[in-house]
Design a protein around this motif. Structure first.
Motif, PDB file in Angstrom:
ATOM      1  N   ALA A 299     -74.350 -13.416  46.349  1.00 27.85           N
ATOM      2  CA  ALA A 299     -74.526 -14.486  47.342  1.00 27.85           C
ATOM      3  C   ALA A 299     -73.321 -14.519  48.260  1.00 27.85           C
ATOM      4  CB  ALA A 299     -74.672 -15.836  46.639  1.00 27.85           C
ATOM      5  N   ASP A 300     -73.584 -14.618  49.544  1.00 24.72           N
ATOM      6  CA  ASP A 300     -72.504 -14.739  50.523  1.00 24.72           C
ATOM      7  C   ASP A 300     -71.947 -16.167  50.438  1.00 24.72           C
ATOM      8  OD1 ASP A 300     -70.836 -14.897  52.691  1.00 24.72           O
ATOM      9  OD2 ASP A 300     -72.285 -14.121  54.142  1.00 24.72           O
ATOM     10  N   ALA A 301     -70.684 -16.280  50.035  1.00 28.65           N
ATOM     11  CA  ALA A 301     -70.078 -17.608  49.870  1.00 28.65           C
ATOM     12  C   ALA A 301     -70.018 -18.367  51.188  1.00 28.65           C
ATOM     13  CB  ALA A 301     -68.672 -17.459  49.279  1.00 28.65           C
ATOM     14  N   ALA A 302     -70.093 -17.646  52.310  1.00 30.75           N
ATOM     15  CA  ALA A 302     -70.030 -18.291  53.616  1.00 30.75           C
ATOM     16  C   ALA A 302     -71.391 -18.836  54.063  1.00 30.75           C
ATOM     17  CB  ALA A 302     -69.521 -17.301  54.660  1.00 30.75           C
TER      18      ALA A 302
ATOM     19  N   ASN B   5     -63.113 -21.865  43.914  1.00 27.44           N
ATOM     20  CA  ASN B   5     -63.439 -21.221  45.189  1.00 27.44           C
ATOM     21  C   ASN B   5     -62.435 -20.113  45.442  1.00 27.44           C
ATOM     22  OD1 ASN B   5     -65.725 -22.756  46.205  1.00 27.44           O
ATOM     23  ND2 ASN B   5     -64.308 -24.493  46.215  1.00 27.44           N
ATOM     24  N   ASN B   6     -62.835 -18.902  45.085  1.00 26.97           N
ATOM     25  CA  ASN B   6     -61.922 -17.759  45.164  1.00 26.97           C
ATOM     26  C   ASN B   6     -62.299 -16.747  46.237  1.00 26.97           C
ATOM     27  OD1 ASN B   6     -59.985 -15.622  43.879  1.00 26.97           O
ATOM     28  ND2 ASN B   6     -62.003 -14.645  43.868  1.00 26.97           N
ATOM     29  N   ALA B   7     -63.587 -16.669  46.602  1.00 22.50           N
ATOM     30  CA  ALA B   7     -64.034 -15.628  47.548  1.00 22.50           C
ATOM     31  C   ALA B   7     -63.186 -15.671  48.813  1.00 22.50           C
ATOM     32  CB  ALA B   7     -65.508 -15.829  47.891  1.00 22.50           C
TER      33      ALA B   7
ATOM     34  N   ALA C 137     -55.667 -15.548  61.887  1.00 23.14           N
ATOM     35  CA  ALA C 137     -56.938 -16.189  61.539  1.00 23.14           C
ATOM     36  C   ALA C 137     -56.981 -16.505  60.043  1.00 23.14           C
ATOM     37  CB  ALA C 137     -58.103 -15.276  61.924  1.00 23.14           C
ATOM     38  N   TYR C 138     -56.479 -15.563  59.238  1.00 23.74           N
ATOM     39  CA  TYR C 138     -56.415 -15.772  57.779  1.00 23.74           C
ATOM     40  C   TYR C 138     -55.513 -16.967  57.471  1.00 23.74           C
ATOM     41  CZ  TYR C 138     -55.466 -14.544  52.825  1.00 23.74           C
ATOM     42  OH  TYR C 138     -55.332 -14.555  51.450  1.00 23.74           O
ATOM     43  N   SER C 139     -54.339 -17.027  58.136  1.00 20.44           N
ATOM     44  CA  SER C 139     -53.407 -18.132  57.905  1.00 20.44           C
ATOM     45  C   SER C 139     -54.043 -19.455  58.291  1.00 20.44           C
ATOM     46  CB  SER C 139     -52.123 -17.929  58.720  1.00 20.44           C
ATOM     47  OG  SER C 139     -51.487 -16.719  58.362  1.00 20.44           O
TER      48      SER C 139
ATOM     49  N   ALA D 294     -66.153 -13.069  42.331  1.00 15.72           N
ATOM     50  CA  ALA D 294     -65.592 -12.681  41.026  1.00 15.72           C
ATOM     51  C   ALA D 294     -65.822 -11.215  40.679  1.00 15.72           C
ATOM     52  CB  ALA D 294     -66.183 -13.567  39.937  1.00 15.72           C
ATOM     53  N   SER D 295     -66.399 -10.421  41.582  1.00 15.96           N
ATOM     54  CA  SER D 295     -66.738  -9.047  41.179  1.00 15.96           C
ATOM     55  C   SER D 295     -65.498  -8.184  40.955  1.00 15.96           C
ATOM     56  CB  SER D 295     -67.669  -8.395  42.210  1.00 15.96           C
ATOM     57  OG  SER D 295     -67.041  -8.319  43.466  1.00 15.96           O
ATOM     58  N   ARG D 296     -64.366  -8.565  41.553  1.00 14.65           N
ATOM     59  CA  ARG D 296     -63.140  -7.799  41.316  1.00 14.65           C
ATOM     60  C   ARG D 296     -61.920  -8.697  41.563  1.00 14.65           C
ATOM     61  NH1 ARG D 296     -64.787  -5.824  46.572  1.00 14.65           N
ATOM     62  NH2 ARG D 296     -63.188  -6.468  48.060  1.00 14.65           N
TER      63      ARG D 296
ATOM     64  N   VAL E  22     -48.093 -12.574  46.603  1.00 17.12           N
ATOM     65  CA  VAL E  22     -48.699 -11.241  46.642  1.00 17.12           C
ATOM     66  C   VAL E  22     -49.168 -10.876  45.232  1.00 17.12           C
ATOM     67  CG1 VAL E  22     -48.478  -8.880  47.457  1.00 17.12           C
ATOM     68  CG2 VAL E  22     -47.006 -10.655  48.422  1.00 17.12           C
ATOM     69  N   ILE E  23     -50.468 -10.694  45.110  1.00 10.10           N
ATOM     70  CA  ILE E  23     -51.074 -10.327  43.830  1.00 10.10           C
ATOM     71  C   ILE E  23     -51.594  -8.891  43.980  1.00 10.10           C
ATOM     72  CG2 ILE E  23     -52.694 -11.035  42.022  1.00 10.10           C
ATOM     73  CD1 ILE E  23     -50.841 -13.358  42.903  1.00 10.10           C
ATOM     74  N   ASP E  24     -51.408  -8.106  42.948  1.00  7.84           N
ATOM     75  CA  ASP E  24     -51.767  -6.681  43.020  1.00  7.84           C
ATOM     76  C   ASP E  24     -53.288  -6.496  42.908  1.00  7.84           C
ATOM     77  OD1 ASP E  24     -51.669  -3.970  43.108  1.00  7.84           O
ATOM     78  OD2 ASP E  24     -50.906  -3.702  41.064  1.00  7.84           O
ATOM     79  N   THR E  25     -53.960  -6.492  44.059  1.00  6.68           N
ATOM     80  CA  THR E  25     -55.427  -6.296  44.088  1.00  6.68           C
ATOM     81  C   THR E  25     -55.799  -5.354  45.237  1.00  6.68           C
ATOM     82  OG1 THR E  25     -55.924  -8.049  45.686  1.00  6.68           O
ATOM     83  CG2 THR E  25     -55.759  -8.722  43.382  1.00  6.68           C
ATOM     84  N   ASP E  26     -57.103  -5.045  45.299  1.00  4.69           N
ATOM     85  CA  ASP E  26     -57.621  -4.193  46.389  1.00  4.69           C
ATOM     86  C   ASP E  26     -57.325  -4.794  47.756  1.00  4.69           C
ATOM     87  OD1 ASP E  26     -58.633  -2.504  44.557  1.00  4.69           O
ATOM     88  OD2 ASP E  26     -60.720  -3.183  44.730  1.00  4.69           O
TER      89      ASP E  26
HETATM   90  P1  NAD Z   1     -60.359  -8.741  46.549  1.00  7.47           P
HETATM   91  O1  NAD Z   1     -60.658  -8.183  47.886  1.00  7.47           O
HETATM   92  O2  NAD Z   1     -59.806  -7.869  45.489  1.00  7.47           O
HETATM   93  O3  NAD Z   1     -61.652  -9.479  45.963  1.00  7.47           O
HETATM   94  C1  NAD Z   1     -62.339 -10.419  46.754  1.00  7.47           C
HETATM   95  C2  NAD Z   1     -63.572 -10.895  46.035  1.00  7.47           C
HETATM   96  O4  NAD Z   1     -64.245 -11.800  46.915  1.00  7.47           O
HETATM   97  C3  NAD Z   1     -64.529  -9.771  45.718  1.00  7.47           C
HETATM   98  O5  NAD Z   1     -65.149 -10.037  44.488  1.00  7.47           O
HETATM   99  C4  NAD Z   1     -65.570  -9.867  46.854  1.00  7.47           C
HETATM  100  O6  NAD Z   1     -66.854  -9.424  46.482  1.00  7.47           O
HETATM  101  C5  NAD Z   1     -65.583 -11.360  47.078  1.00  7.47           C
HETATM  102  N1  NAD Z   1     -66.044 -11.721  48.407  1.00  7.47           N
HETATM  103  C6  NAD Z   1     -65.554 -11.347  49.612  1.00  7.47           C
HETATM  104  N2  NAD Z   1     -66.275 -11.898  50.591  1.00  7.47           N
HETATM  105  C7  NAD Z   1     -67.240 -12.628  49.980  1.00  7.47           C
HETATM  106  C8  NAD Z   1     -68.306 -13.422  50.448  1.00  7.47           C
HETATM  107  N3  NAD Z   1     -68.536 -13.590  51.757  1.00  7.47           N
HETATM  108  N4  NAD Z   1     -69.119 -14.018  49.538  1.00  7.47           N
HETATM  109  C9  NAD Z   1     -68.922 -13.853  48.216  1.00  7.47           C
HETATM  110  N5  NAD Z   1     -67.930 -13.115  47.717  1.00  7.47           N
HETATM  111  C10 NAD Z   1     -67.103 -12.517  48.594  1.00  7.47           C
HETATM  112  O7  NAD Z   1     -59.390  -9.993  46.831  1.00  7.47           O
HETATM  113  P2  NAD Z   1     -58.347 -10.748  45.892  1.00  7.47           P
HETATM  114  O8  NAD Z   1     -57.008 -10.226  46.196  1.00  7.47           O
HETATM  115  O9  NAD Z   1     -58.828 -10.792  44.495  1.00  7.47           O
HETATM  116  O10 NAD Z   1     -58.426 -12.205  46.561  1.00  7.47           O
HETATM  117  C11 NAD Z   1     -59.099 -13.302  45.939  1.00  7.47           C
HETATM  118  C12 NAD Z   1     -58.661 -14.579  46.625  1.00  7.47           C
HETATM  119  O11 NAD Z   1     -57.235 -14.713  46.516  1.00  7.47           O
HETATM  120  C13 NAD Z   1     -58.971 -14.620  48.115  1.00  7.47           C
HETATM  121  O12 NAD Z   1     -59.361 -15.910  48.486  1.00  7.47           O
HETATM  122  C14 NAD Z   1     -57.645 -14.257  48.749  1.00  7.47           C
HETATM  123  O13 NAD Z   1     -57.516 -14.759  50.053  1.00  7.47           O
HETATM  124  C15 NAD Z   1     -56.692 -14.938  47.792  1.00  7.47           C
HETATM  125  N6  NAD Z   1     -55.327 -14.387  47.859  1.00  7.47           N
HETATM  126  C16 NAD Z   1     -55.064 -13.104  47.482  1.00  7.47           C
HETATM  127  C17 NAD Z   1     -53.764 -12.641  47.557  1.00  7.47           C
HETATM  128  C18 NAD Z   1     -53.404 -11.242  47.142  1.00  7.47           C
HETATM  129  O14 NAD Z   1     -52.221 -10.886  47.307  1.00  7.47           O
HETATM  130  N7  NAD Z   1     -54.302 -10.461  46.608  1.00  7.47           N
HETATM  131  C19 NAD Z   1     -52.741 -13.462  48.030  1.00  7.47           C
HETATM  132  C20 NAD Z   1     -53.055 -14.755  48.411  1.00  7.47           C
HETATM  133  C21 NAD Z   1     -54.355 -15.222  48.305  1.00  7.47           C
END
Ligand code: NAD
Length: 242
Positions: free
Chosen positions: A58-61, A85-87, A150-152, A9-11, A183-187
């Motif tokens: 905490a490492d979610a993995a 579960n978002n990480a 791998a992601y897929s 959730a940090s970003r 596609v979501i506008d993120t880092d």
């Molecule tokens: P992001 O890279 O902006 O943020 C990812 C977040 O996950 C960060 O807070 C990071 O610290 C955290 N993170 C990464 N590895 C981690 C770990 N091992 N343990 C704990 N935290 C961890 O990514 P986002 O775009 O916000 O993606 C969030 C989720 O949405 C992901 O599961 C991603 O696969 C999914 N998603 C994103 C998109 C997109 O277009 N952005 C599209 C489809 C799915």
């Protein structure tokens, strides 16, 4: 008292989800891998809604790391209503250019993390015969993407896990669903794609643009508002992309 745990959730999307639930009066536990400052800045913002926030690096993995998180949250709040579960991590590369350790990590962070936190949280939900789990997935888990094999695979696994766990937990009154984002506008995208690539990508989306993190969070919130009878589903939120 209503409570939610949001991993990663940090970003990005996770941050927006945490704030969306805080705005609805939920106490919010948040995790991040390494961005301590961002996590604590988010905690301050969450608390401005008059709710409490528990932040964890905490490492979610990692099962042991998440065990500490879940045990502490349950100790402090007694229960969790919702687990999100978002990480997740992504990489844009030919599969054969990835080292085994790289694709193993991809599976760990995107799929095993989901299984770990469900394994840790579900017993307390079953005991209360109440709860919701929302797994953040991707449309690539539905249709696959070149250079994201791998992601897929990991996100496809999240879909299979969600459908199965939804069936397993329906008798206990617990809903398990996934949202497959387009596609979501993120880092995550800005890290791998140039501004020109992003423009070209937006043109391919029938909606004509990426979604904002606020829209993604709204979709998660709306899913959480459904009756628990809606379970075991993978719902695409993609502007008509696939
Ligand atoms: P992001 O890279 O902006 O943020 C990812 C977040 O996950 C960060 O807070 C990071 O610290 C955290 N993170 C990464 N590895 C981690 C770990 N091992 N343990 C704990 N935290 C961890 O990514 P986002 O775009 O916000 O993606 C969030 C989720 O949405 C992901 O599961 C991603 O696969 C999914 N998603 C994103 C998109 C997109 O277009 N952005 C599209 C489809 C799915």
């Amino acid at each position: 008292m209503k409570s939610v745990l949001v991993t990663g959730a940090s970003r990005g999307i996770g941050r927006a989800i945490a704030l969306r639930f805080a705005a609805e009066g939920y106490h919010v536990a948040i995790t991040g891998l390494s961005h301590k400052d961002e996590l604590y800045e988010l905690k301050n913002q969450i608390e401005q809604y008059g709710v409490s926030c528990l932040p964890y690096l905490a490492d979610a993995a990692s099962y042991p790391a998440m065990q500490q998180v879940v045990e502490d949250v349950l100790k402090q709040w007694g229960h969790l209503d919702i687990l999100i579960n978002n990480a997740g991590i992504a990489a844009l590369t030919l599969f054969t250019d990835m080292q085994p350790a790289e694709y193993e990590r991809m599976i760990s962070v995107n799929l095993l993390s989901v299984m770990h936190s469900c394994h840790l949280v579900v017993p307390s939900m079953v005991a209360r015969k109440s709860g919701r789990i929302i797994n953040i997935s991707s449309v690539w888990g539905i249709c696959g993407a070149s250079c994201e094999a791998a992601y897929s695979a990991a996100k496809s696994g999240v879909g299979g896990f969600t459908r199965a766990l939804g069936k397993e937990l329906a008798p206990s009154g617990i809903a398990v669903n996934a949202i497959a984002f387009g596609v979501i506008d993120t880092d995550m995208n800005r890290k791998h794609l140039t501004p020109e690539d992003l423009d070209a990508l937006a043109e391919e989306i029938p909606a004509g643009r990426m979604a904002t993190t606020a829209e993604a969070a709204e979709a998660v919130w709306q899913l959480a508002c459904n009756p628990v009878y809606l379970t075991g589903q993978v719902i695409a939120f993609d502007g008509g992309y696939i």
